[in-house]
Design a protein around this motif. Structure first.
Motif, PDB file in Angstrom:
ATOM      1  N   LEU A  20       0.750  -1.189  -0.099  1.00 33.40           N
ATOM      2  CA  LEU A  20       0.026   0.035   0.032  1.00 33.40           C
ATOM      3  C   LEU A  20       0.964   1.260   0.079  1.00 33.40           C
ATOM      4  CD1 LEU A  20      -2.699   1.322   0.176  1.00 33.40           C
ATOM      5  CD2 LEU A  20      -2.707   1.062   2.521  1.00 33.40           C
ATOM      6  N   LEU A  21       1.873   1.393   0.830  1.00 32.58           N
ATOM      7  CA  LEU A  21       2.647   2.451   0.866  1.00 32.58           C
ATOM      8  C   LEU A  21       3.557   2.881  -0.464  1.00 32.58           C
ATOM      9  CD1 LEU A  21       4.122   1.924   4.628  1.00 32.58           C
ATOM     10  CD2 LEU A  21       2.363   3.532   3.765  1.00 32.58           C
ATOM     11  N   THR A  22       3.871   1.692  -1.159  1.00 32.25           N
ATOM     12  CA  THR A  22       4.490   1.992  -2.520  1.00 32.25           C
ATOM     13  C   THR A  22       3.558   2.530  -3.766  1.00 32.25           C
ATOM     14  OG1 THR A  22       4.455  -0.378  -2.709  1.00 32.25           O
ATOM     15  CG2 THR A  22       6.647   0.572  -1.801  1.00 32.25           C
ATOM     16  N   CYS A  23       2.402   2.692  -3.558  1.00 28.92           N
ATOM     17  CA  CYS A  23       1.335   3.038  -4.497  1.00 28.92           C
ATOM     18  C   CYS A  23       1.699   4.406  -4.858  1.00 28.92           C
ATOM     19  CB  CYS A  23       0.015   2.867  -4.178  1.00 28.92           C
ATOM     20  SG  CYS A  23      -0.810   1.215  -3.876  1.00 28.92           S
ATOM     21  N   ARG A  24       1.417   4.446  -6.422  1.00 30.30           N
ATOM     22  CA  ARG A  24       1.445   5.734  -6.832  1.00 30.30           C
ATOM     23  C   ARG A  24      -0.198   6.346  -6.998  1.00 30.30           C
ATOM     24  NH1 ARG A  24       6.904   7.272  -7.909  1.00 30.30           N
ATOM     25  NH2 ARG A  24       8.123   5.040  -7.845  1.00 30.30           N
ATOM     26  N   GLN A  25      -0.084   7.674  -7.415  1.00 30.22           N
ATOM     27  CA  GLN A  25      -1.356   8.325  -7.341  1.00 30.22           C
ATOM     28  C   GLN A  25      -2.210   7.835  -8.758  1.00 30.22           C
ATOM     29  OE1 GLN A  25      -1.267  12.809  -7.016  1.00 30.22           O
ATOM     30  NE2 GLN A  25       0.531  12.704  -5.721  1.00 30.22           N
TER      31      GLN A  25
ATOM     32  N   LEU B 170     -11.122   0.272  -7.425  1.00 32.11           N
ATOM     33  CA  LEU B 170     -10.067  -0.295  -7.415  1.00 32.11           C
ATOM     34  C   LEU B 170      -8.689   0.264  -7.090  1.00 32.11           C
ATOM     35  CD1 LEU B 170     -10.551  -2.135 -10.850  1.00 32.11           C
ATOM     36  CD2 LEU B 170     -10.909  -3.210  -8.554  1.00 32.11           C
ATOM     37  N   LEU B 171      -7.666  -0.241  -6.432  1.00 31.97           N
ATOM     38  CA  LEU B 171      -6.575   0.189  -5.941  1.00 31.97           C
ATOM     39  C   LEU B 171      -5.161  -0.891  -6.515  1.00 31.97           C
ATOM     40  CD1 LEU B 171      -4.943   2.426  -4.469  1.00 31.97           C
ATOM     41  CD2 LEU B 171      -4.840   0.699  -2.463  1.00 31.97           C
ATOM     42  N   GLY B 172      -4.373  -0.191  -7.356  1.00 33.73           N
ATOM     43  CA  GLY B 172      -3.241  -1.006  -7.902  1.00 33.73           C
ATOM     44  C   GLY B 172      -2.203  -0.970  -7.047  1.00 33.73           C
ATOM     45  N   VAL B 173      -1.749  -2.357  -7.027  1.00 31.65           N
ATOM     46  CA  VAL B 173      -0.406  -2.387  -5.724  1.00 31.65           C
ATOM     47  C   VAL B 173       0.420  -3.361  -6.674  1.00 31.65           C
ATOM     48  CG1 VAL B 173      -1.918  -2.297  -3.963  1.00 31.65           C
ATOM     49  CG2 VAL B 173      -1.626  -4.319  -4.875  1.00 31.65           C
TER      50      VAL B 173
ATOM     51  N   ALA C  83       4.196  -8.210  -9.281  1.00 35.27           N
ATOM     52  CA  ALA C  83       3.221  -8.321 -10.377  1.00 35.27           C
ATOM     53  C   ALA C  83       2.374  -7.249  -9.943  1.00 35.27           C
ATOM     54  CB  ALA C  83       2.378  -9.533 -10.424  1.00 35.27           C
ATOM     55  N   TYR C  84       1.698  -6.415 -10.926  1.00 34.71           N
ATOM     56  CA  TYR C  84       0.991  -5.282 -10.827  1.00 34.71           C
ATOM     57  C   TYR C  84      -0.676  -5.778 -10.868  1.00 34.71           C
ATOM     58  CZ  TYR C  84      -1.514  -0.922 -11.102  1.00 34.71           C
ATOM     59  OH  TYR C  84      -2.313   0.270 -10.730  1.00 34.71           O
ATOM     60  N   GLN C  85      -1.195  -5.444  -9.613  1.00 37.97           N
ATOM     61  CA  GLN C  85      -2.618  -6.399  -9.380  1.00 37.97           C
ATOM     62  C   GLN C  85      -3.531  -5.159  -8.779  1.00 37.97           C
ATOM     63  OE1 GLN C  85      -2.868  -9.932  -6.995  1.00 37.97           O
ATOM     64  NE2 GLN C  85      -4.949  -9.580  -6.772  1.00 37.97           N
ATOM     65  N   GLN C  86      -4.706  -4.880  -9.538  1.00 39.79           N
ATOM     66  CA  GLN C  86      -5.978  -4.096  -9.053  1.00 39.79           C
ATOM     67  C   GLN C  86      -6.566  -4.908  -8.215  1.00 39.79           C
ATOM     68  OE1 GLN C  86      -7.408  -2.592 -12.614  1.00 39.79           O
ATOM     69  NE2 GLN C  86      -5.877  -0.788 -12.649  1.00 39.79           N
ATOM     70  N   VAL C  87      -6.570  -4.449  -6.902  1.00 37.92           N
ATOM     71  CA  VAL C  87      -7.523  -5.317  -6.061  1.00 37.92           C
ATOM     72  C   VAL C  87      -8.789  -4.052  -5.448  1.00 37.92           C
ATOM     73  CG1 VAL C  87      -5.890  -6.267  -5.032  1.00 37.92           C
ATOM     74  CG2 VAL C  87      -6.156  -4.090  -3.960  1.00 37.92           C
ATOM     75  N   PRO C  88      -9.953  -4.741  -5.150  1.00 40.70           N
ATOM     76  CA  PRO C  88     -11.306  -4.067  -4.695  1.00 40.70           C
ATOM     77  C   PRO C  88     -10.990  -3.557  -3.380  1.00 40.70           C
ATOM     78  CG  PRO C  88     -11.659  -6.323  -4.747  1.00 40.70           C
ATOM     79  CD  PRO C  88     -10.315  -6.092  -5.357  1.00 40.70           C
ATOM     80  N   SER C  89     -11.520  -2.315  -3.183  1.00 43.35           N
ATOM     81  CA  SER C  89     -11.103  -1.575  -2.093  1.00 43.35           C
ATOM     82  C   SER C  89     -12.795  -0.894  -1.499  1.00 43.35           C
ATOM     83  CB  SER C  89     -10.242  -0.634  -1.872  1.00 43.35           C
ATOM     84  OG  SER C  89      -9.090  -1.139  -2.309  1.00 43.35           O
ATOM     85  N   ALA C  90     -13.008  -0.745  -0.148  1.00 42.94           N
ATOM     86  CA  ALA C  90     -14.141  -0.233   0.266  1.00 42.94           C
ATOM     87  C   ALA C  90     -14.406   1.058  -0.196  1.00 42.94           C
ATOM     88  CB  ALA C  90     -14.162  -0.577   2.032  1.00 42.94           C
TER      89      ALA C  90
ATOM     90  N   VAL D 250      -7.215 -11.883  -3.790  1.00 40.18           N
ATOM     91  CA  VAL D 250      -7.289 -10.576  -3.412  1.00 40.18           C
ATOM     92  C   VAL D 250      -5.933 -10.561  -2.481  1.00 40.18           C
ATOM     93  CG1 VAL D 250      -8.230  -9.118  -1.635  1.00 40.18           C
ATOM     94  CG2 VAL D 250      -9.741 -10.097  -3.714  1.00 40.18           C
ATOM     95  N   LEU D 251      -5.665 -11.202  -1.651  1.00 37.42           N
ATOM     96  CA  LEU D 251      -4.684 -11.532  -0.499  1.00 37.42           C
ATOM     97  C   LEU D 251      -3.157 -11.792  -1.275  1.00 37.42           C
ATOM     98  CD1 LEU D 251      -6.226 -13.529   2.268  1.00 37.42           C
ATOM     99  CD2 LEU D 251      -5.698 -10.995   2.204  1.00 37.42           C
ATOM    100  N   GLY D 252      -3.203 -12.102  -2.581  1.00 37.44           N
ATOM    101  CA  GLY D 252      -2.022 -12.695  -2.972  1.00 37.44           C
ATOM    102  C   GLY D 252      -1.299 -13.782  -2.408  1.00 37.44           C
TER     103      GLY D 252
END
Length: 418
Positions: A244-249, A258-261, A268-275, A360-362
């Motif tokens: 999470l801390l290495t995400c870009r804007q 979705l949030l890409g991590v 690997a780059y993965q988009q995970v669903p978030s609240a 989701v958890l990878g």
């Protein structure tokens, strides 16, 4: 220095010398190097790190392995034994010393012990269960998991050099007798399971999580929208703290929730669903941050420090933020507990497939996700308490024997009036 020669070593009074160092270097081909007591690079460890990199191990793994190797190198320096001349006697004494030795106190960069800057809180005494979480704090001695990890690393290190022909002809850290007695026809899982002779047994624990009521208290104690957004993401999508801390804007897609991590292991780059509320808190934080002068742009970091000069938020800074909340509440939750909480909530949802939770958890294996299926400590305690209440309430209810049994015969056998 320790006296050489088996049981004559005084392990009780032995203090590990703070010689050598594990140094991070700006070289993608060699992220870390181990320095010996003379400040020279240990080439045997560098070769082992190269093997780890070839096996697609991330730099964080090299650092973790390097810390164990540094501890072993310091021990060998104290007993005056070269690494390639270490025998089972040194390995045995090293395992014994880790079992009884107190952990060294880190020195803060200002010169005082690192522990001196930590303000005591409820339940912060070593090994004492916390009054809020019920979890014992770190003990004064090396944890069992630390000792087990160290044994595995050192055994792997010597196995590598044994195969390469650059180390001793016998691994100082042997396999357990039980595993070596297994026949060649035994299953792969049985023969590949950890079985070092000097590896301690690690107890199986239920993954910790934050109960809903405690999480509400934790969330209410936060002071800034940035911290609220961080916790909302961690507890909803279960990504690791580093991810999470290495995400870009540019990785934020609020319209699609979705949030890409970038995954820690596979990269690997993965988009995970978030609240939804996580994106709301994030937008509130971004408006405040941009007005304050935080750099703005798709390629910029998503999380920043709150005060100028603005810097990307690191794991240690996020951990310090979480520690301040813990001191306020008298608890000892960790950042990883947020991931466990998200995993537990998803795994316990009967309408959510476990394979979806794994994605989701990878997790690489479904068996890793399955450890979150059992009920947590609080649920188990509540269930047992309810059972005890039911037992106490039914103490006066007469028991009717099953059909075919005579009450007089049962009373004579068991001494009870039916």
């Amino acid at each position: 220095m320790l006296e050489t020669g088996g049981l004559s070593r005084d392990l009780i009074n032995f203090v590990l010398p703070q010689t050598g160092a594990l140094v991070e270097v700006a070289d993608p081909a060699q992220p870390y190097v181990l320095l010996d007591a003379d400040g020279a690079v240990v080439e045997s460890v560098s070769a082992f790190f190269a093997e780890l990199q070839a096996c697609s191990r991330p730099p964080a793994t090299m650092r973790s392995y390097g810390m164990d190797l540094l501890r072993w190198w310091r021990f060998l320096h104290a007993v005056e034994v070269e690494w390639h001349r270490a025998t089972r006697s040194e390995a045995r004494d090293f395992a014994r010393w880790m079992a009884i030795a107190p952990k060294p106190v880190r020195t803060h960069w200002r010169g005082h012990p690192a522990s001196a800057k930590v303000r005591p809180t409820a339940g912060s005494l070593a090994g004492v269960p916390n009054a809020v979480t019920g979890r014992a704090g770190p003990g004064l001695k090396y944890a069992v998991a630390t000792r087990a990890h160290c044994e595995t690393v050192l055994r792997s290190f010597y196995d590598f050099h044994l195969d390469a022909g650059t180390g001793p002809i016998v691994n100082p850290f042997p396999l357990g007798r039980e595993r070596r007695r297994l026949p060649s026809t035994a299953g792969r899982a049985a023969r590949s399971s950890p079985g070092g002779r000097y590896r301690p047994s690690v107890p199986v624990r239920i993954p910790g999580r934050i109960p809903d009521a405690r999480f509400d208290e934790l969330f209410a104690a936060l002071r800034y929208n940035r911290d609220r957004a961080l916790l909302a993401f961690w507890v909803s999508n279960g990504v690791r703290a580093e991810e999470l801390l290495t995400c870009r804007q540019r990785d934020v897609l609020p319209g699609e929730q979705l949030l890409g991590v970038v995954r820690k292991g596979t990269r690997a780059y993965q988009q995970v669903p978030s609240a939804v509320d996580a994106f709301v808190w994030l937008r509130l934080y971004q408006e405040e941050a941009w007005r304050a002068g935080v750099p703005r742009g798709p390629g910029r970091w998503l999380w920043w420090t709150l005060r100028p000069p603005f810097r990307p938020l690191t794991y240690h800074a996020a951990r310090a933020m979480f520690g301040r909340v813990n001191r306020l509440l008298g608890s000892n939750w960790t950042l990883h507990d947020l991931r466990r909480t998200a995993a537990y909530r998803m795994a316990r949802d009967p309408k959510l497939a476990l394979t979806d939770v794994q994605w989701v958890l990878g997790h690489a294996h479904l068996s890793t996700t399955q450890i979150y299926l059992p009920a947590g400590r609080d649920e188990i305690v509540d269930a047992v308490r309810a059972h005890q209440v039911r037992q106490a309430g039914g103490a006066g209810v007469p028991v009717v024997p099953a059909t075919g049994y005579q009450p007089d015969s049962l009373a004579e056998l068991f001494g009870r009036a039916w």
